[in-house]
Write a protein that holds these residues in place. Structure first.
Motif, short mmCIF file in Angstrom:
data_model
loop_
_atom_site.label_atom_id
_atom_site.label_comp_id
_atom_site.label_asym_id
_atom_site.label_seq_id
_atom_site.Cartn_x
_atom_site.Cartn_y
_atom_site.Cartn_z
N TYR A 556 -10.59 -4.56 9.10
CA TYR A 556 -10.05 -4.01 7.65
C TYR A 556 -8.61 -3.68 7.52
O TYR A 556 -7.94 -3.50 8.67
N MET A 557 -8.08 -4.01 6.26
CA MET A 557 -6.66 -3.81 6.15
C MET A 557 -6.25 -2.87 5.00
O MET A 557 -6.84 -2.72 4.17
N ALA A 558 -5.35 -2.15 5.33
CA ALA A 558 -4.81 -1.34 4.16
C ALA A 558 -3.84 -1.87 3.30
O ALA A 558 -2.63 -2.42 3.83
N CYS A 559 -4.14 -2.03 2.34
CA CYS A 559 -3.12 -2.67 1.27
C CYS A 559 -2.38 -2.02 0.57
O CYS A 559 -1.26 -2.49 -0.10
N SER A 560 -2.59 -0.59 0.27
CA SER A 560 -1.89 0.19 -0.60
C SER A 560 -2.09 1.63 -0.22
O SER A 560 -2.78 1.82 0.46
N GLN A 561 -1.07 2.33 -0.43
CA GLN A 561 -1.12 3.84 -0.09
C GLN A 561 -0.53 4.71 -1.13
O GLN A 561 0.42 4.35 -1.80
N TYR A 562 -0.91 6.19 -1.06
CA TYR A 562 -0.33 7.11 -1.91
C TYR A 562 -0.29 8.33 -1.11
O TYR A 562 -1.25 8.78 -0.69
N LEU A 563 0.75 8.80 -1.02
CA LEU A 563 1.02 10.04 -0.16
C LEU A 563 0.97 11.22 -1.14
O LEU A 563 1.66 11.36 -2.23
N VAL A 564 0.09 12.06 -1.17
CA VAL A 564 -0.43 13.18 -1.98
C VAL A 564 0.71 14.21 -1.86
O VAL A 564 1.06 14.79 -0.76
#
Length: 649
Positions: A556-564
């Motif tokens: 699985y690949m992490a494409c995008s992220q958001y730091l809350v």
């Protein structure tokens, strides 16, 4: 080094015993002294001012200590503790016979276990511990690496290949269940399931044996015989965590013609699990399951070992590719070749970059069956294009298919079960001269009899492609990620029904997603809701990451992220909803939404009705930059995480 100790008087005396309120952040293994036959170990505490303290425990000739096990439990829990009755002299701390570890809620968190990037580390001129995260894309021969940072540190490490060059590798897969043999392991208390494995080598030399499973394992190596009622007899080596990820690793010089017995068991009592063993050295290692049979008379109980001739062992010398997934009641169905009934199955596209002989093996807790097809697969005509099939050659009712795969040719692997109407989590291990691409194929019941895998419309992947390929492990792979789409303002909610709280929680400092909860629409994530457990709510320093995850190349690949932002995180509410900036996490059908908790305490509540996949890191920034696959592991307890989300489509 500055140290702050919390006790009744908030002072230290060189002669009095002291207590430290701290987090246990590292424990070294028990080691024999250089000057005598006694043993010792040390552990590191992080105290309130974020400095660290090393504490030493001296042992006798017996390398066992109940405090050692208690320290490990504290590390795993992530809680603070009061370490009592320590002797301090000249800023050196040692344990006494009265030293205890008592759980305690502290008003700070240890910064040294938080992952930091290299720019932050450059600005920290101090003598504190730190944690860094690295992505390993290639492993070669031994390389001497020198780390230098200010006047405090000059450390040289040797980075060694996981498998030495020309090593012959042997794998073994099995399962601990309620029918497995039991004993009380050395240094433990309670009842432990175990499996005994006969080990024989044809050439004397140094060999290494390592476990692989989703729980904390423990390994013992015996010579000639093993008696579960006298676990110290004939014991030559044992290990708990040297293999990393709570897995044992035993390195030992094995003598040709001598029989050894490897015992696979668990760190905690009453735990069952699928597992595998990897053994490597200068020659093939024979690994054969031993059946421990107990016979009871009116006065005594004896145990004997019987060798099982079943094929548990596969010799491998190639590159390994892993794939994990789940058969459930929404999986496609067919009637498999030569049987009657309805069988759940999963179709997996096999991409070959180099022609050669490859082996594909299943691993799960039930009897599996595998089929390999060329070019396409027709679920209504299962004999068409079939080139290989297998039931039990992998041992433990697992299939093993060996076949010469041609580069540039498309193959389809079908994972299914021997019996009808059976669901299960499973994994696939492929081995050969090069890395394989293993991709999930979305086949819907009734959507058409033939699925041609060369068509992108049949898979869970977008046609949007990165502009340049990524190089890792010597191969060029072109990865795909969702891109921004035009939405129509409709909010789609993925809030799975019939998900009941199971009463448990998942451990922090991991990233989780539910395998059943992938997106079915195009759009961007608008909100993510998470439910925590009462005793493990976020703190003022908890960091929470939201990710868009896609399946790719057997992982699985992490494409995008958001730091809350901290402003959105509550320290009192069980269920919390986080607003995600528009077009930060874009999704298409098949995208998963994952939550990473970077903290030593904060934990998400678990639910029934799905299965959670996890990876041992909360900050996946480096993976997003590198665009390389991650290998999430299923939670074998069968629980999911209480997470839901909305999409603007």
């Amino acid at each position: 080094m500055k140290r702050t100790i919390t006790d009744k008087n908030n002072t230290l005396s060189s002669s009095a015993l002291v207590s430290l309120d701290a987090y246990i952040v590292h424990i070294n293994k028990i080691t024999k002294n250089n000057t005598n036959d006694d043993h010792h170990y040390s552990f590191i505490l992080c105290i309130e001012d974020q400095s660290t303290v090393r504490v030493v425990k001296y042992l006798s000739k017996v390398p066992y200590c109940s405090l050692y096990n208690r320290l490990k439990e504290s590390v795993r829990s992530g809680r603070g503790a009061s370490i009592t009755s320590l002797r301090e002299q000249n800023d050196q701390y040692t344990c006494t016979m009265s030293t205890k570890v008592i759980d305690k809620d502290l008003n700070f968190r240890p910064e040294c276990i938080r992952v930091k990037n290299i720019n932050i580390l450059k600005n920290e001129i101090n003598n504190r511990l730190c944690t860094v995260e690295a992505q390993i894309c290639s492993i070669s021969d031994e390389i001497a690496v020198v780390f230098e940072e200010n006047e405090f540190k000059h450390v040289q490490k040797t980075i060694t290949s996981t498998y030495p060059p020309n090593a012959i590798i042997t794998s073994y897969s099995s399962l601990l269940n309620n029918a497995s043999s039991t004993f009380t392991r050395s240094g433990g208390s309670g009842t432990y399931f175990y499996e005994a494995i006969k080990v024989i080598v044809n050439a004397t030399g140094n060999y290494t044996v390592q476990s692989n499973c989703s729980i904390d394992s423990y390994g013992y190596l015996y010579v000639n015989s093993f008696n579960p009622s006298n676990v110290a007899l004939n014991l030559v080596a044992s290990n708990d965590d040297s293999g990393g990820n709570n897995q044992f690793l035993i390195a030992y010089t094995l003598q040709a013609g001598t029989t050894y017995i490897l015992i696979f068991t668990t760190y905690l009592p009453n735990v069952t699990t699928p597992f595998s063993i990897m053994a490597w050295g200068s020659a093939r290692v024979s690994l054969t399951r031993l059946n421990m049979v107990s016979s009871t008379t009116s006065t005594t109980t004896t145990t004997s070992m019987i060798t099982i001739s079943g094929p548990n062992v596969i010799n491998i010398t190639g590159i390994v590719t892993n794939y994990s997934s789940l058969l459930n009641t929404t999986s496609p169905t067919f009637t498999r070749n030569g049987t009657l009934g309805i069988f759940y199955f999963e179709a997996i596209k096999v991409i070959v970059n180099a022609t050669g002989n490859y082996t594909v093996q299943s691993n799960c807790s039930i009897d599996s069956y595998g089929y390999l097809y060329l070019n396409n697969f027709n679920s209504t005509n299962v004999a068409l294009n079939l080139v290989a099939s297998n039931d039990d050659s992998g041992g433990n009712n697992q299939f093993l298919i060996t076949y010469t795969l041609q580069a540039g040719t498309t193959y389809i692997l079908i994972f299914t079960t021997y019996l009808p109407n059976v669901t299960t989590p499973f994994s696939i291990m492929a081995r050969g001269p090069a890395r394989l691409g293993l991709q999930y194929i979305n086949m819907r019941n009734g959507s058409g009899s033939i699925t041609t895998v060369t068509s992108t419309s049949t898979t869970k992947y977008s046609t949007f492609t990165t502009t340049t390929p990524v190089i890792c492990n010597g191969s060029s792979i072109r990865l795909t990620c969702p891109v921004q789409v035009v939405t129509n303002g409709i909010i789609f909610t993925l809030n799975p029904p019939n998900r009941n709280l199971s009463g448990g929680y998942v451990i922090p400092n991991n990233t989780f997603f539910n395998l059943n909860d992938s997106s079915t629409v195009n759009g961007y994530v608008r909100t993510v809701s998470v439910r925590y457990v009462q005793s493990r709510l976020p703190t003022a320093s908890t960091r929470i990451w939201i990710y868009g995850i896609i399946p790719i190349l057997g992982g699985y690949m992490a494409c995008s992220q958001y730091l809350v932002p901290f402003s959105q995180i509550s320290t009192t509410q069980l269920k919390q909803t986080y607003n995600i900036t528009a077009n930060v996490i874009n999704v298409f059908p098949g995208t998963y939404i994952a939550v990473g908790i970077q903290d030593g305490l904060t934990s998400i509540a678990t639910t029934s009705g799905t299965i959670a996949f996890s990876v041992g890191s909360a900050n996946l920034t480096s993976n997003i930059i590198a665009r390389t696959p991650l290998y999430f592991r299923p939670d074998n307890s069968g629980f999911g995480v209480n997470v839901s989300y909305t999409i603007m489509k």
